[in-house]
Scaffold this motif. Structure first.
Motif, mmCIF file in Angstrom:
data_model
loop_
_atom_site.group_PDB
_atom_site.id
_atom_site.type_symbol
_atom_site.label_atom_id
_atom_site.label_comp_id
_atom_site.label_asym_id
_atom_site.label_seq_id
_atom_site.Cartn_x
_atom_site.Cartn_y
_atom_site.Cartn_z
ATOM 1 N N ILE A 108 0.835 -1.205 0.000
ATOM 2 C CA ILE A 108 0.000 0.000 0.000
ATOM 3 C C ILE A 108 0.868 1.253 0.000
ATOM 4 O O ILE A 108 0.578 2.236 -0.703
ATOM 5 N N LEU A 109 1.968 1.213 0.788
ATOM 6 C CA LEU A 109 2.862 2.368 0.838
ATOM 7 C C LEU A 109 3.540 2.577 -0.514
ATOM 8 O O LEU A 109 3.709 3.724 -0.960
ATOM 9 N N GLU A 110 3.939 1.503 -1.158
ATOM 10 C CA GLU A 110 4.535 1.625 -2.497
ATOM 11 C C GLU A 110 3.524 2.181 -3.487
ATOM 12 O O GLU A 110 3.880 2.993 -4.354
ATOM 13 N N LYS A 111 2.269 1.764 -3.355
ATOM 14 C CA LYS A 111 1.210 2.307 -4.224
ATOM 15 C C LYS A 111 1.028 3.785 -3.940
ATOM 16 O O LYS A 111 0.871 4.608 -4.864
ATOM 17 N N ALA A 112 1.055 4.181 -2.661
ATOM 18 C CA ALA A 112 0.917 5.592 -2.307
ATOM 19 C C ALA A 112 2.089 6.400 -2.855
ATOM 20 O O ALA A 112 1.914 7.532 -3.335
ATOM 21 N N LEU A 113 3.303 5.827 -2.779
ATOM 22 C CA LEU A 113 4.468 6.501 -3.344
ATOM 23 C C LEU A 113 4.293 6.703 -4.843
ATOM 24 O O LEU A 113 4.608 7.775 -5.382
ATOM 25 N N SER A 114 3.782 5.674 -5.496
ATOM 26 C CA SER A 114 3.536 5.798 -6.932
ATOM 27 C C SER A 114 2.470 6.855 -7.217
ATOM 28 O O SER A 114 2.559 7.600 -8.202
ATOM 29 N N ASP A 115 1.478 6.951 -6.331
ATOM 30 C CA ASP A 115 0.393 7.914 -6.543
ATOM 31 C C ASP A 115 0.844 9.360 -6.368
ATOM 32 O O ASP A 115 0.125 10.279 -6.778
ATOM 33 N N GLN A 151 7.869 11.709 -0.265
ATOM 34 C CA GLN A 151 8.388 10.561 -1.001
ATOM 35 C C GLN A 151 9.612 9.975 -0.310
ATOM 36 O O GLN A 151 9.751 8.749 -0.217
ATOM 37 N N ASP A 152 10.501 10.874 0.153
ATOM 38 C CA ASP A 152 11.688 10.383 0.862
ATOM 39 C C ASP A 152 11.293 9.609 2.113
ATOM 40 O O ASP A 152 11.874 8.554 2.424
ATOM 41 N N LYS A 153 10.338 10.149 2.835
ATOM 42 C CA LYS A 153 9.874 9.441 4.032
ATOM 43 C C LYS A 153 9.291 8.087 3.661
ATOM 44 O O LYS A 153 9.528 7.081 4.342
ATOM 45 N N MET A 154 8.521 8.094 2.566
ATOM 46 C CA MET A 154 7.930 6.826 2.135
ATOM 47 C C MET A 154 9.010 5.844 1.710
ATOM 48 O O MET A 154 8.963 4.652 2.044
ATOM 49 N N ILE A 155 10.004 6.354 0.960
ATOM 50 C CA ILE A 155 11.089 5.479 0.507
ATOM 51 C C ILE A 155 11.833 4.897 1.702
ATOM 52 O O ILE A 155 12.139 3.696 1.752
ATOM 53 N N ARG A 156 12.142 5.781 2.672
ATOM 54 C CA ARG A 156 12.853 5.293 3.857
ATOM 55 C C ARG A 156 12.017 4.264 4.608
ATOM 56 O O ARG A 156 12.543 3.251 5.096
ATOM 57 N N LEU A 157 10.719 4.547 4.696
ATOM 58 C CA LEU A 157 9.855 3.610 5.416
ATOM 59 C C LEU A 157 9.684 2.314 4.624
ATOM 60 O O LEU A 157 9.582 1.230 5.211
#
Length: 417
Positions: A108-115, A151-157
């Motif tokens: 879901i987080l990867e999908k959110a990053l893509s979004d 995005q950075d936060k998402m990538i790190r997470l």
């Protein structure tokens, strides 16, 4: 003199007639001696026979009792193994569920990053539309920065979730291996628990009672499994907290992006300089990280060579010990040589363990350095991209948000431009 010869059984003749060689008292004395001898030997034989019966009975009882006690111990051991195996299997099932949940949150987080790519493209387009504005309106906003920060936060997470998934799988693997070993031990001990004197396949194994290849005691055996379970529970707890962080980050990023769409930042030039400084620092750190990677790789090579160099000394020491087990009779002496060889094997094993531990630490450090390098390179790439956007297309440009141009939902909440 004549009477004495009669009593001693001497023979004599009177008128050619033989008289008795022994007297009546001699005959009685001889019989009594035989009676006493017979009775004494019979009593001795009876005592020996009774002692033999008692010995047979005592040894038979002791053997049965000892066998029964060990059979009971085997039953208790099987029960203990079964208990801890079930504890491990329960923890494995819990970890499987947690791993599945964390993997879904990561997806879901990867999908959110893509979004976020769509809003980022729109925000950059908005900045490009402000190229003709002049004067006081030559300001920039932090919309792109906000999205990139999210995005950075998402990538790190996402990276953190990927690492945690590996930790979860490692903890689960340890439990699975422990459970598999216990299943093997349970089957073996259960067969030994069912083994009887009349069972097929039993046989003599001379000297086996002197062989001790055990590596644990009951305390360390239980502790090992408890630590595996505790490790898995700890990783599950971390994993659950990480899922909470993912949920919180999704809400935080949605709120920040929504709020930043309506915020204008007046520090555009400062941000470019700060980006330059940050990039330079990142490059300096990247250079130091690359140098450290080379040093760690060299250290790893040295450690691997050191571990390999211990193989032949270990073979020599163990071969010596193995060959000396073939001594016979009294020569099987626990002499200083044997103690020295045993100590040598243990010292080499401890050295290898220490070197392997250092190697593991160095390899982990290398992995972390490579991950740090990738993170720095990615961050430098982000900085380059940001500098290109800000200096080439965004300097002094910013377009006001339209009044009500809503777009599709991100993170299950509407975003406006």
């Amino acid at each position: 003199m004549r009477r004495a010869r009669q009593q001693k059984g001497c023979t004599a003749a009177v008128g050619g007639t033989l008289y008795s060689r022994y007297s009546t008292s001699d005959w009685d004395s001889s019989n009594k001696q035989h009676f006493h001898l017979s009775e004494r030997e019979r009593n001795l034989a009876e005592r020996l026979r009774n002692d033999a019966y008692r010995a047979v009975k005592a040894t038979d009882s002791r053997t049965r009792n000892r066998q029964a006690a060990n059979t009971k111990r085997l039953g208790d051991r099987v029960h203990d193994i079964h208990f801890w195996k079930e504890e491990l299997n329960n923890e494995i099932r819990e970890m499987e569920n947690e791993t599945e949940n964390l993997n879904e949150h990561k997806r879901i987080l990867e999908k959110a990053l893509s979004d976020t790519r769509g809003p980022l493209a729109i925000a950059e387009e908005c900045l490009l539309q402000r190229e003709k504005r002049v004067g006081i309106d030559q300001v920039h906003d932090d919309e792109v920065d906000t999205i990139k920060r999210c995005q950075d936060k998402m990538i790190r997470l996402i990276e953190k979730a990927a690492i945690q998934l590996k930790m979860d799988r490692a903890a689960q693997h340890a439990c699975e291996k422990d459970s598999k070993d216990k299943n093997h031990a349970q089957n073996l001990d259960d067969r030994m628990h069912q083994l009887r004197n009349s069972a097929a396949g039993i046989g003599f194994h001379p000297g086996i009672e002197n062989v001790d290849n055990t590596i644990t005691i009951p305390y360390s055996w239980v502790k090992f499994t408890q630590e595996n379970i505790a490790r898995s529970q700890k990783e599950r707890e971390i994993s659950e907290k990480l899922r909470g962080e993912i949920d919180a980050l999704l809400r935080q990023c949605a709120n920040e992006m929504w709020s930043q769409f309506n915020t204008v930042n007046n520090s555009f030039n400062s941000r470019i300089q700060e980006t330059h400084d940050a990039k330079n620092k990142l490059q300096a750190h990247l250079q130091r990280v690359n140098n450290e990677i080379r040093d760690v790789e060299h250290a790893i090579d040295l450690l691997r060579k050191a571990i390999h160099d211990k193989e032949y000394p270990m073979k020599v020491a163990q071969t010596r010990l193995d060959e000396r087990t073939r001594r016979i009779n009294v020569e099987l002496c626990n002499d200083p040589v044997m103690k020295g060889l045993q100590k040598e094997v243990n010292e080499i094993r401890e050295s290898v363990r220490m070197l392997k531990e250092k190697l593991r630490q160095a390899e982990n450090a290398l992995v972390r350095l490579l991950k740090t390098k990738a993170t720095l390179e990615e961050d430098i790439s982000v900085k380059d991209n940001s500098l290109y956007i800000d200096s080439k297309g965004c300097m002094g440009l910013r377009k006001n948000m339209p009044m009500d141009p809503k777009v599709g939902p991100i993170f299950n909440m509407p975003l406006a431009y």
